[in-house]
Motif scaffolding. Structure first.
Motif, PDB file in Angstrom:
ATOM      1  N   MET A 150      10.948 -63.229  11.162  1.00 16.23           N
ATOM      2  CA  MET A 150      11.681 -62.812  12.017  1.00 16.23           C
ATOM      3  C   MET A 150      12.945 -61.851  11.564  1.00 16.23           C
ATOM      4  O   MET A 150      13.143 -62.031  10.342  1.00 16.23           O
ATOM      5  CB  MET A 150      12.570 -63.956  12.355  1.00 16.23           C
ATOM      6  N   ASP A 151      13.086 -60.714  12.178  1.00 16.36           N
ATOM      7  CA  ASP A 151      14.143 -59.731  11.709  1.00 16.36           C
ATOM      8  C   ASP A 151      15.220 -59.799  12.328  1.00 16.36           C
ATOM      9  O   ASP A 151      15.190 -59.973  13.663  1.00 16.36           O
ATOM     10  CB  ASP A 151      13.647 -58.318  11.616  1.00 16.36           C
ATOM     11  N   SER A 152      16.541 -59.601  11.891  1.00 10.75           N
ATOM     12  CA  SER A 152      17.752 -60.041  12.529  1.00 10.75           C
ATOM     13  C   SER A 152      18.428 -58.321  12.476  1.00 10.75           C
ATOM     14  O   SER A 152      18.268 -57.843  11.554  1.00 10.75           O
ATOM     15  CB  SER A 152      18.690 -60.784  11.808  1.00 10.75           C
ATOM     16  N   TYR A 153      19.114 -58.237  13.713  1.00 12.15           N
ATOM     17  CA  TYR A 153      19.763 -56.736  13.865  1.00 12.15           C
ATOM     18  C   TYR A 153      20.996 -57.161  14.367  1.00 12.15           C
ATOM     19  O   TYR A 153      21.240 -57.903  15.282  1.00 12.15           O
ATOM     20  CB  TYR A 153      18.986 -55.813  14.614  1.00 12.15           C
ATOM     21  N   TYR A 154      22.119 -56.355  14.068  1.00  8.83           N
ATOM     22  CA  TYR A 154      23.243 -56.483  14.571  1.00  8.83           C
ATOM     23  C   TYR A 154      23.758 -55.318  14.736  1.00  8.83           C
ATOM     24  O   TYR A 154      24.151 -54.209  14.192  1.00  8.83           O
ATOM     25  CB  TYR A 154      24.385 -57.150  13.181  1.00  8.83           C
ATOM     26  N   TYR A 155      24.322 -55.019  16.336  1.00 11.94           N
ATOM     27  CA  TYR A 155      24.652 -53.609  16.687  1.00 11.94           C
ATOM     28  C   TYR A 155      25.749 -53.864  17.462  1.00 11.94           C
ATOM     29  O   TYR A 155      25.876 -54.757  18.458  1.00 11.94           O
ATOM     30  CB  TYR A 155      23.378 -52.868  17.422  1.00 11.94           C
ATOM     31  N   TYR A 156      26.668 -52.753  17.609  1.00  8.58           N
ATOM     32  CA  TYR A 156      27.472 -52.366  18.568  1.00  8.58           C
ATOM     33  C   TYR A 156      26.975 -51.491  19.493  1.00  8.58           C
ATOM     34  O   TYR A 156      26.350 -50.443  19.200  1.00  8.58           O
ATOM     35  CB  TYR A 156      28.912 -51.824  18.159  1.00  8.58           C
ATOM     36  N   GLY A 157      27.069 -51.529  20.686  1.00  9.33           N
ATOM     37  CA  GLY A 157      26.962 -50.398  21.755  1.00  9.33           C
ATOM     38  C   GLY A 157      27.243 -50.882  23.271  1.00  9.33           C
ATOM     39  O   GLY A 157      28.078 -51.680  23.402  1.00  9.33           O
ATOM     40  N   ARG A 158      27.115 -49.633  23.988  1.00 12.53           N
ATOM     41  CA  ARG A 158      27.503 -49.744  25.209  1.00 12.53           C
ATOM     42  C   ARG A 158      26.353 -50.223  26.000  1.00 12.53           C
ATOM     43  O   ARG A 158      25.305 -49.732  26.011  1.00 12.53           O
ATOM     44  CB  ARG A 158      28.102 -48.547  25.814  1.00 12.53           C
ATOM     45  N   ARG A 196      20.896 -65.438  34.358  1.00  9.94           N
ATOM     46  CA  ARG A 196      20.104 -65.088  35.212  1.00  9.94           C
ATOM     47  C   ARG A 196      19.276 -64.040  34.931  1.00  9.94           C
ATOM     48  O   ARG A 196      18.212 -63.657  35.597  1.00  9.94           O
ATOM     49  CB  ARG A 196      21.066 -64.793  36.429  1.00  9.94           C
ATOM     50  N   ALA A 197      19.230 -63.628  33.727  1.00 10.43           N
ATOM     51  CA  ALA A 197      18.300 -62.705  33.284  1.00 10.43           C
ATOM     52  C   ALA A 197      17.848 -62.803  31.887  1.00 10.43           C
ATOM     53  O   ALA A 197      18.404 -62.996  30.928  1.00 10.43           O
ATOM     54  CB  ALA A 197      19.016 -61.237  32.852  1.00 10.43           C
ATOM     55  N   GLN A 198      16.657 -63.716  31.796  1.00 11.13           N
ATOM     56  CA  GLN A 198      15.919 -64.201  30.353  1.00 11.13           C
ATOM     57  C   GLN A 198      14.999 -63.144  30.031  1.00 11.13           C
ATOM     58  O   GLN A 198      14.416 -63.549  29.057  1.00 11.13           O
ATOM     59  CB  GLN A 198      15.815 -65.693  30.746  1.00 11.13           C
ATOM     60  N   ARG A 199      14.607 -62.277  30.898  1.00 10.84           N
ATOM     61  CA  ARG A 199      13.356 -61.321  30.416  1.00 10.84           C
ATOM     62  C   ARG A 199      13.810 -59.899  30.659  1.00 10.84           C
ATOM     63  O   ARG A 199      14.701 -59.766  31.638  1.00 10.84           O
ATOM     64  CB  ARG A 199      12.004 -61.753  31.433  1.00 10.84           C
ATOM     65  N   GLY A 200      13.018 -59.083  30.289  1.00 13.41           N
ATOM     66  CA  GLY A 200      13.373 -57.543  30.660  1.00 13.41           C
ATOM     67  C   GLY A 200      13.895 -56.907  29.468  1.00 13.41           C
ATOM     68  O   GLY A 200      13.577 -57.114  28.294  1.00 13.41           O
ATOM     69  N   PHE A 201      14.484 -55.820  29.745  1.00 19.26           N
ATOM     70  CA  PHE A 201      14.789 -54.799  28.323  1.00 19.26           C
ATOM     71  C   PHE A 201      16.354 -54.504  28.706  1.00 19.26           C
ATOM     72  O   PHE A 201      16.947 -54.580  29.926  1.00 19.26           O
ATOM     73  CB  PHE A 201      14.055 -53.657  28.550  1.00 19.26           C
ATOM     74  N   ILE A 202      17.230 -54.515  27.533  1.00 18.98           N
ATOM     75  CA  ILE A 202      18.508 -54.135  27.686  1.00 18.98           C
ATOM     76  C   ILE A 202      18.653 -52.575  26.794  1.00 18.98           C
ATOM     77  O   ILE A 202      18.020 -52.624  25.758  1.00 18.98           O
ATOM     78  CB  ILE A 202      19.399 -55.258  27.038  1.00 18.98           C
ATOM     79  N   THR A 203      19.405 -51.660  27.351  1.00 15.34           N
ATOM     80  CA  THR A 203      19.514 -50.674  26.664  1.00 15.34           C
ATOM     81  C   THR A 203      20.777 -50.365  26.009  1.00 15.34           C
ATOM     82  O   THR A 203      21.824 -50.808  26.946  1.00 15.34           O
ATOM     83  CB  THR A 203      19.323 -49.365  27.756  1.00 15.34           C
ATOM     84  N   LEU A 204      20.872 -50.123  24.855  1.00 22.43           N
ATOM     85  CA  LEU A 204      22.175 -49.993  24.179  1.00 22.43           C
ATOM     86  C   LEU A 204      22.473 -48.322  24.158  1.00 22.43           C
ATOM     87  O   LEU A 204      21.527 -47.538  23.602  1.00 22.43           O
ATOM     88  CB  LEU A 204      22.066 -50.701  22.530  1.00 22.43           C
ATOM     89  N   GLU A 205      23.704 -48.095  24.418  1.00 25.68           N
ATOM     90  CA  GLU A 205      24.100 -46.548  24.421  1.00 25.68           C
ATOM     91  C   GLU A 205      25.095 -46.506  22.942  1.00 25.68           C
ATOM     92  O   GLU A 205      25.794 -47.378  22.902  1.00 25.68           O
ATOM     93  CB  GLU A 205      24.325 -45.806  25.643  1.00 25.68           C
ATOM     94  N   GLU A 206      25.312 -45.225  22.431  1.00 20.07           N
ATOM     95  CA  GLU A 206      26.217 -45.034  21.416  1.00 20.07           C
ATOM     96  C   GLU A 206      26.385 -46.000  20.358  1.00 20.07           C
ATOM     97  O   GLU A 206      27.119 -46.594  19.982  1.00 20.07           O
ATOM     98  CB  GLU A 206      27.599 -44.675  22.054  1.00 20.07           C
ATOM     99  N   VAL A 207      25.070 -46.466  19.599  1.00 21.04           N
ATOM    100  CA  VAL A 207      25.030 -47.508  19.068  1.00 21.04           C
ATOM    101  C   VAL A 207      25.578 -47.442  17.646  1.00 21.04           C
ATOM    102  O   VAL A 207      25.582 -46.218  17.009  1.00 21.04           O
ATOM    103  CB  VAL A 207      23.348 -47.875  18.721  1.00 21.04           C
ATOM    104  N   ARG A 208      26.281 -48.117  17.109  1.00 18.12           N
ATOM    105  CA  ARG A 208      26.890 -48.403  15.821  1.00 18.12           C
ATOM    106  C   ARG A 208      26.706 -49.650  15.160  1.00 18.12           C
ATOM    107  O   ARG A 208      26.176 -50.538  15.523  1.00 18.12           O
ATOM    108  CB  ARG A 208      28.238 -48.241  16.093  1.00 18.12           C
ATOM    109  N   TYR A 209      26.619 -49.401  13.823  1.00 16.35           N
ATOM    110  CA  TYR A 209      26.209 -50.478  12.945  1.00 16.35           C
ATOM    111  C   TYR A 209      27.087 -50.437  11.645  1.00 16.35           C
ATOM    112  O   TYR A 209      27.713 -49.334  11.162  1.00 16.35           O
ATOM    113  CB  TYR A 209      24.958 -50.448  12.523  1.00 16.35           C
ATOM    114  N   TRP A 210      27.071 -51.682  10.914  1.00 15.40           N
ATOM    115  CA  TRP A 210      27.857 -51.818   9.696  1.00 15.40           C
ATOM    116  C   TRP A 210      26.857 -51.445   8.610  1.00 15.40           C
ATOM    117  O   TRP A 210      25.726 -51.719   8.446  1.00 15.40           O
ATOM    118  CB  TRP A 210      28.116 -53.248   9.457  1.00 15.40           C
ATOM    119  N   GLY A 211      27.460 -50.373   7.932  1.00 20.94           N
ATOM    120  CA  GLY A 211      26.491 -49.850   6.591  1.00 20.94           C
ATOM    121  C   GLY A 211      26.841 -50.584   5.343  1.00 20.94           C
ATOM    122  O   GLY A 211      27.601 -51.585   5.406  1.00 20.94           O
ATOM    123  N   ASN A 212      26.247 -50.354   4.325  1.00 22.26           N
ATOM    124  CA  ASN A 212      26.145 -51.056   3.097  1.00 22.26           C
ATOM    125  C   ASN A 212      27.586 -50.762   2.578  1.00 22.26           C
ATOM    126  O   ASN A 212      28.054 -51.544   1.526  1.00 22.26           O
ATOM    127  CB  ASN A 212      25.221 -50.807   2.167  1.00 22.26           C
TER     128      ASN A 212
END
Length: 161
Positions: free
Chosen positions: A50-58, A71-87
């Motif tokens: 299992m890989d874990s990912y942590y993102y901020y996004g719209r 009420r939404a347990q399947r499907g896709f979610i789109t993240l826009e303007e994605v940001r993440y914590w760097g090292n």
């Protein structure tokens, strides 16, 4: 014109799925124009476990409401303007010469989702989540004992200096 055609094509492709109406509902909600900022933790199955990912996004607000109300347990979610914590403990934009800053994940891979009040600022770290403290507090403004102090705002605990 392009979005309705795209939705029609996806709905036809999903008609062979076990629960196509659930995925179509998520698809329609994800295409909404109104976007909100969120912090999302994903657990994605991989060959090594299992890989874990942590993102901020719209994300689309209607889709967030569907997920929040279970009420939404399947499907896709789109993240826009994605940001993440760097090292370096700073926030970085996912967009660069190779990536557009947009990502798509499966809804069922979401482990945690939280709305955030303000977009995370690229180049800043934990300090953007702390409230400014007075440099020399007067006796009347002295902080209450630790047992009575309200919890610090923000997603992450303050780092020890």
């Amino acid at each position: 014109m392009r979005k309705p055609l795209l939705l029609l094509v996806f709905s036809l492709l999903l008609s062979a799925c076990e629960q196509p109406e659930a995925e179509v509902k998520a698809l329609v909600a994800d295409s909404a124009e109104q976007r909100i900022w969120a912090f999302i933790h994903f657990n994605v199955p991989s060959e090594s476990g299992m890989d874990s990912y942590y993102y901020y996004g719209r994300i689309a607000q209607p889709l967030y409401r569907l997920i929040k109300n279970n009420r939404a347990q399947r499907g896709f979610i789109t993240l826009e303007e994605v940001r993440y914590w760097g090292n370096d403990d700073k926030i970085h934009a996912y967009a660069d010469r190779e990536n557009t800053g947009e990502m798509v994940f499966r809804i069922e891979d979401i482990k945690q989702i939280e709305l955030i009040a303000n977009p995370p600022q690229v180049g800043l770290g934990y300090e953007q989540y702390r409230e400014a403290k007075p440099q020399t507090p007067s006796p009347s403004e002295a902080a209450p004992p630790a047992s009575e102090a309200p919890p610090a705002p923000g997603r992450f605990p303050a780092k020890a200096s």
